[in-house]
Design a protein around this motif. Structure first.
Motif, PDB file in Angstrom:
ATOM      1  N   MET A   1      54.353  45.938  43.721  1.00 15.82           N
ATOM      2  CA  MET A   1      53.849  47.319  43.261  1.00 15.82           C
ATOM      3  C   MET A   1      54.016  47.669  41.799  1.00 15.82           C
ATOM      4  O   MET A   1      52.953  47.981  41.120  1.00 15.82           O
ATOM      5  CB  MET A   1      54.349  48.585  44.219  1.00 15.82           C
ATOM      6  N   PHE A   2      55.142  47.145  41.329  1.00 17.55           N
ATOM      7  CA  PHE A   2      55.192  47.539  39.879  1.00 17.55           C
ATOM      8  C   PHE A   2      54.430  46.475  38.913  1.00 17.55           C
ATOM      9  O   PHE A   2      53.719  46.919  37.710  1.00 17.55           O
ATOM     10  CB  PHE A   2      56.876  46.896  39.476  1.00 17.55           C
ATOM     11  N   ILE A   3      54.137  45.429  39.210  1.00 17.42           N
ATOM     12  CA  ILE A   3      53.121  44.671  38.379  1.00 17.42           C
ATOM     13  C   ILE A   3      51.897  45.351  38.621  1.00 17.42           C
ATOM     14  O   ILE A   3      51.192  45.241  37.701  1.00 17.42           O
ATOM     15  CB  ILE A   3      53.058  43.241  39.095  1.00 17.42           C
ATOM     16  N   ILE A   4      51.319  45.503  39.797  1.00 12.84           N
ATOM     17  CA  ILE A   4      49.999  46.196  39.752  1.00 12.84           C
ATOM     18  C   ILE A   4      49.796  47.555  39.028  1.00 12.84           C
ATOM     19  O   ILE A   4      49.114  47.864  38.267  1.00 12.84           O
ATOM     20  CB  ILE A   4      49.630  46.401  41.293  1.00 12.84           C
ATOM     21  N   ALA A   5      51.050  48.146  39.327  1.00  7.67           N
ATOM     22  CA  ALA A   5      50.926  49.578  38.372  1.00  7.67           C
ATOM     23  C   ALA A   5      51.225  49.395  37.017  1.00  7.67           C
ATOM     24  O   ALA A   5      50.344  49.909  36.008  1.00  7.67           O
ATOM     25  CB  ALA A   5      52.324  50.345  38.662  1.00  7.67           C
ATOM     26  N   ALA A   6      51.636  48.044  36.397  1.00  4.48           N
ATOM     27  CA  ALA A   6      51.743  47.776  35.149  1.00  4.48           C
ATOM     28  C   ALA A   6      50.538  47.293  34.541  1.00  4.48           C
ATOM     29  O   ALA A   6      49.962  47.628  33.341  1.00  4.48           O
ATOM     30  CB  ALA A   6      52.980  46.574  34.730  1.00  4.48           C
ATOM     31  N   VAL A   7      49.642  46.376  35.350  1.00  2.00           N
ATOM     32  CA  VAL A   7      48.369  46.216  35.165  1.00  2.00           C
ATOM     33  C   VAL A   7      47.391  47.301  34.799  1.00  2.00           C
ATOM     34  O   VAL A   7      46.646  47.141  33.978  1.00  2.00           O
ATOM     35  CB  VAL A   7      47.905  45.121  35.984  1.00  2.00           C
ATOM     36  N   ILE A   8      47.351  48.049  35.727  1.00  2.84           N
ATOM     37  CA  ILE A   8      46.561  49.589  35.678  1.00  2.84           C
ATOM     38  C   ILE A   8      46.906  50.076  34.337  1.00  2.84           C
ATOM     39  O   ILE A   8      46.003  50.652  33.625  1.00  2.84           O
ATOM     40  CB  ILE A   8      46.579  50.419  37.030  1.00  2.84           C
ATOM     41  N   THR A   9      47.938  50.362  34.078  1.00  8.81           N
ATOM     42  CA  THR A   9      48.835  51.187  32.780  1.00  8.81           C
ATOM     43  C   THR A   9      48.201  50.287  31.548  1.00  8.81           C
ATOM     44  O   THR A   9      47.674  51.099  30.923  1.00  8.81           O
ATOM     45  CB  THR A   9      49.963  51.316  33.071  1.00  8.81           C
ATOM     46  N   SER A  10      48.474  49.009  31.736  1.00  3.58           N
ATOM     47  CA  SER A  10      48.019  48.402  30.471  1.00  3.58           C
ATOM     48  C   SER A  10      46.451  48.377  30.150  1.00  3.58           C
ATOM     49  O   SER A  10      46.015  48.154  29.177  1.00  3.58           O
ATOM     50  CB  SER A  10      48.594  46.841  30.727  1.00  3.58           C
TER      51      SER A  10
END
Length: 135
Positions: A1-10
Motif C-alpha cells: 500500500m505504501f508504494i502505491i500511495a507514494a506513486v500516486i503522490t509522486s
C-alpha cells in the motif's frame, strides 16, 4: 500500500480520490483476471494439444486446511496454456477425469486434444481411460 500511495503522490495526484485498500485491489485484480480469461477462451484454436494434469495436496486460501488440487494445462507446438486448478473432493480417477473434461469443455478444446500426460496410479488410469472412452 505504501508504494502505491507514494506513486500516486509522486504523480501529483490527490491520494484521497483513490481507494487503495487491499480488498479493493484484490477485487480489481480478480475482475481483470476473469476478463482476460474470458477473452482467451473465445480465441479460435486450430491446433493439436497434449493435456497434462497432476494432483497435489495444497493449503487452502486461509492456509489452515489442505485440499486436493488438480493443475490442468495443455501444450502444443510453441504453445503452453494453463487452464485451471480446481479443488477436488478427493484424488480419485473419476474426479480427476471429470475435472479435466470440464476444463477442456470450458475452453472448447475437447476436439483438439490428441494425447494425455499424467502421473497417477494404475488403478486410477484404467477407470479414467474407460470414462474418457465413453464420452
Amino acid at each position: 500500500m505504501f508504494i502505491i500511495a507514494a506513486v500516486i503522490t509522486s504523480l501529483g495526484l490527490d491520494i484521497d480520490r483513490y481507494n487503495i485498500s487491499y480488498s479493493c485491489i484484490r477485487n480489481a485484480r480478480i475482475s481483470k483476471t476473469e476478463e482476460i480469461v474470458d477473452t482467451k477462451k473465445k480465441e479460435e484454436i486450430n491446433q493439436s494439444f497434449v493435456v497434462h494434469w497432476d494432483g497435489k495436496i495444497l493449503p487452502t486460501e486461509q492456509g489452515i486446511l489442505t485440499a486436493e488440487r488438480l493443475s490442468i494445462l495443455i501444450s502444443g507446438t510453441n504453445t503452453e496454456k494453463f487452464l485451471k486448478a480446481p479443488i477436488l473432493p478427493d484424488g480419485t480417477g473419476i474426479n480427476q477425469a471429470s475435472a479435466v473434461f470440464e476444463a477442456l469443455s470450458e475452453w472448447n478444446l475437447c476436439d483438439n486434444v490428441k494425447a494425455m500426460c499424467f502421473d497417477t496410479t494404475a488403478s486410477n488410469t484404467v477407470k479414467l481411460l474407460a470414462y474418457l472412452n465413453k464420452l
